[in-house]
Design a protein around this motif. Structure first.
Motif, PDB file in Angstrom:
ATOM      1  N   ILE A 133      84.203  24.131   6.839  1.00 12.56           N
ATOM      2  CA  ILE A 133      83.876  23.035   7.756  1.00 12.56           C
ATOM      3  C   ILE A 133      82.376  22.789   7.874  1.00 12.56           C
ATOM      4  CG2 ILE A 133      84.303  22.145  10.111  1.00 12.56           C
ATOM      5  CD1 ILE A 133      86.778  22.425   8.520  1.00 12.56           C
ATOM      6  N   GLY A 134      81.567  23.543   7.178  1.00 11.00           N
ATOM      7  CA  GLY A 134      80.121  23.405   7.278  1.00 11.00           C
ATOM      8  C   GLY A 134      79.500  24.670   7.829  1.00 11.00           C
ATOM      9  N   ASN A 135      78.247  24.909   7.456  1.00 15.55           N
ATOM     10  CA  ASN A 135      77.576  26.131   7.899  1.00 15.55           C
ATOM     11  C   ASN A 135      77.561  26.259   9.414  1.00 15.55           C
ATOM     12  OD1 ASN A 135      77.096  26.575   5.197  1.00 15.55           O
ATOM     13  ND2 ASN A 135      74.904  26.111   5.277  1.00 15.55           N
ATOM     14  N   GLY A 155      93.636  18.628  12.801  1.00 15.36           N
ATOM     15  CA  GLY A 155      94.166  19.192  14.037  1.00 15.36           C
ATOM     16  C   GLY A 155      93.608  20.565  14.313  1.00 15.36           C
ATOM     17  N   MET A 156      93.272  21.296  13.254  1.00 15.75           N
ATOM     18  CA  MET A 156      92.704  22.623  13.414  1.00 15.75           C
ATOM     19  C   MET A 156      91.234  22.551  13.818  1.00 15.75           C
ATOM     20  SD  MET A 156      92.671  25.781  10.665  1.00 15.75           S
ATOM     21  CE  MET A 156      94.465  25.733  10.575  1.00 15.75           C
ATOM     22  N   PHE A 157      90.520  21.563  13.281  1.00 18.45           N
ATOM     23  CA  PHE A 157      89.085  21.429  13.550  1.00 18.45           C
ATOM     24  C   PHE A 157      88.770  20.000  13.978  1.00 18.45           C
ATOM     25  CE2 PHE A 157      89.469  24.594  10.065  1.00 18.45           C
ATOM     26  CZ  PHE A 157      89.073  25.724  10.771  1.00 18.45           C
ATOM     27  N   PRO A 158      89.156  19.594  15.196  1.00 12.16           N
ATOM     28  CA  PRO A 158      88.951  18.215  15.642  1.00 12.16           C
ATOM     29  C   PRO A 158      87.547  18.008  16.211  1.00 12.16           C
ATOM     30  CG  PRO A 158      90.135  19.429  17.319  1.00 12.16           C
ATOM     31  CD  PRO A 158      89.901  20.394  16.192  1.00 12.16           C
ATOM     32  N   ARG A 164      81.633  12.921   9.925  1.00 13.54           N
ATOM     33  CA  ARG A 164      80.322  13.568  10.069  1.00 13.54           C
ATOM     34  C   ARG A 164      80.401  14.689  11.094  1.00 13.54           C
ATOM     35  NH1 ARG A 164      77.391  12.519   5.638  1.00 13.54           N
ATOM     36  NH2 ARG A 164      77.486  10.305   5.127  1.00 13.54           N
ATOM     37  N   ALA A 165      79.678  15.763  10.821  1.00 21.21           N
ATOM     38  CA  ALA A 165      79.634  16.880  11.754  1.00 21.21           C
ATOM     39  C   ALA A 165      78.895  16.483  13.026  1.00 21.21           C
ATOM     40  CB  ALA A 165      78.933  18.072  11.116  1.00 21.21           C
ATOM     41  N   THR A 166      79.365  16.993  14.144  1.00 18.85           N
ATOM     42  CA  THR A 166      78.701  16.798  15.433  1.00 18.85           C
ATOM     43  C   THR A 166      78.430  18.174  16.035  1.00 18.85           C
ATOM     44  OG1 THR A 166      80.740  16.804  16.736  1.00 18.85           O
ATOM     45  CG2 THR A 166      80.063  14.700  15.748  1.00 18.85           C
ATOM     46  N   ASP A 167      77.750  18.193  17.165  1.00 14.89           N
ATOM     47  CA  ASP A 167      77.499  19.470  17.839  1.00 14.89           C
ATOM     48  C   ASP A 167      78.798  20.152  18.252  1.00 14.89           C
ATOM     49  OD1 ASP A 167      74.719  19.755  17.685  1.00 14.89           O
ATOM     50  OD2 ASP A 167      74.404  18.386  19.366  1.00 14.89           O
TER      51      ASP A 167
END
Length: 419
Positions: A133-135, A155-158, A164-167
């Motif tokens: 999912i990103g560093n 659903g696992m990583f909402p 785009r990745a958010t905080d």
């Protein structure tokens, strides 16, 4: 009551005995290709001859399954853009590095996130692995740079917004990365994001990341697949680690879970600089034996994930039990370096007995090369690891990375990597 208690101890052992006998019987019915037989039919009789046979196996697995990979790019540059010597409350030095690559006027890059334990004597051994999912997802540390690559909003990583990745993505995958335990054992942790390297989306496959450097490698049946690209990027990470004075590049284990576990095994097979390989539930195309005909098969791999492997693998749809190779060949390429296969009871696609069968089938090569290979004995009960130069365990639960897995990986690494 006493009888019930006695049966409660006997039943698991009886189950394991029957289970193991079934594994062996199925393996015997599907005689495996012999790693010691040259393509000419000649048998390997010495370590020198094994090195020649190893090259044949590498050529076979590259051509028929994983696809060809390029050499190191003509131009590689490492940019250290962040260093915090008091990260994680002072427990670690955080270092972030962009690996810049250029080839024939084209460029690609990905970030390495590195945590180095402050209490350990340097240079330290390390574990390097790709993440999903990103560093920023492996720990809530606000100093980790958010990836700018696409991030799935599942659903696992909402946590992603429009890809785009958010905080909100910070630390969402932390349960699968035992950062504190890894550091406490004296290992550095190095990770990189799969999507920065090569897209795992069908529509984008071969059009992003490192694939853009080598379009000509897609014009062939042994094309540069995504699993191979991820493995290749792990080697580029190793290129950097060889320059980092705080890391002992001779003591680096490569780790991966699920599809990234497939990449970790192939990285270990193709790059002998990796001192050990830690594969968690890598299944088909990883640790699972195809010729058992159980669990995820080649047809599903080539249909649902056509970008993962070379197009040549499609020749074997419906022919899993007839392959002229199998995954013990990958372990043979890693030999004699230590390798650990971990699996879980409910992970039927990964076929736990099939991963055990692969470890068993690779034992002969490891012993031929002078190691203690894989421990003899039946399929183990859950939470009872087997540890030789090849390690294995099965635990309760499903497709995941648990603390139990990391404890076994670190125990295994301590045996082989700690001075």
């Amino acid at each position: 009551m006493q009888l019930i208690m006695r049966f409660s101890f006997i039943a698991p052992a009886l189950f394991c005995l029957v289970f193991s006998q079934t594994v062996y019987a199925q393996q015997d019915r599907q005689a495996l290709p012999d790693p010691f037989t040259f393509n000419s039919g000649k048998k390997v009789k010495s370590v020198t001859e094994w090195e020649r046979r190893r090259k044949e196996i590498l050529e076979t697995m590259t051509r028929e399954m994983y696809g060809v990979s390029p050499e190191r790019p003509q131009n590689v540059r490492f940019e250290v853009f962040d260093e915090d010597k008091k990260a994680l409350g002072g427990k670690a030095t955080r270092r972030q590095v962009t690996v810049h690559m250029a080839e024939k006027g084209k460029q690609a890059q990905f970030d390495l996130l590195i945590y180095i334990p402050n209490q350990a004597k340097r240079p330290v051994p390390a574990v390097i692995g790709l993440n999903f999912i990103g560093n920023q997802a492996i720990h809530a540390d606000p100093g980790i740079r958010l990836t700018t690559a696409w991030v799935e909003n599942s659903g696992m990583f909402p946590c992603a917004a429009d890809g785009r990745a958010t905080d909100a993505c910070r630390g969402v995958n932390a349960s699968q990365w035992a950062v504190d335990s890894i550091l406490a054992r004296g290992y550095a942790l190095v990770t990189l994001y799969r999507e920065e390297v090569a897209s795992d989306r069908k529509a984008q496959a071969f059009h992003t990341g490192v694939h853009t450097l080598y379009p000509e490698l897609q014009q062939r049946e042994d094309n540069f697949g995504t699993i191979a690209a991820w493995a290749w990027a792990l080697s580029r990470g190793m290129d950097y680690l060889e320059t980092d004075k705080d890391i002992d590049a001779k003591r680096v284990a490569v780790f991966g879970f699920s599809r990234l576990g497939k990449a970790a095994l192939w990285a270990g097979a193709t790059d002998q600089r990796f001192a050990a390989v830690l594969s968690n539930e890598s299944g088909a195309g990883g640790g699972k034996q195809f010729r058992r005909g159980v669990g995820e098969d080649i047809n599903r791999l080539c249909t649902v994930f056509p970008h993962w492997f070379a197009r040549n693998l499609g020749k074997y749809k419906g022919k899993d039990t007839e392959l002229p190779f199998d995954q013990h060949f990958v372990l043979a390429l890693i030999a004699p370096r230590p390798v650990y296969l971990a699996t879980a009871e409910d992970d039927k696609n990964a076929d736990p007995p099939g991963e055990f069968a692969t470890a068993r089938a690779a034992d002969a090569v490891y012993r031929f090369l002078g190691t203690n290979g894989f421990p003899n004995g039946p399929f183990p009960a859950p939470n009872q690891p087997l540890t030789g130069q090849i390690g294995f365990h099965i635990r309760p639960g499903g497709h995941d990375v648990k603390m139990f897995d990391w404890i076994q990986f670190l125990n295994f690494s301590d045996l082989h990597l700690q001075k």
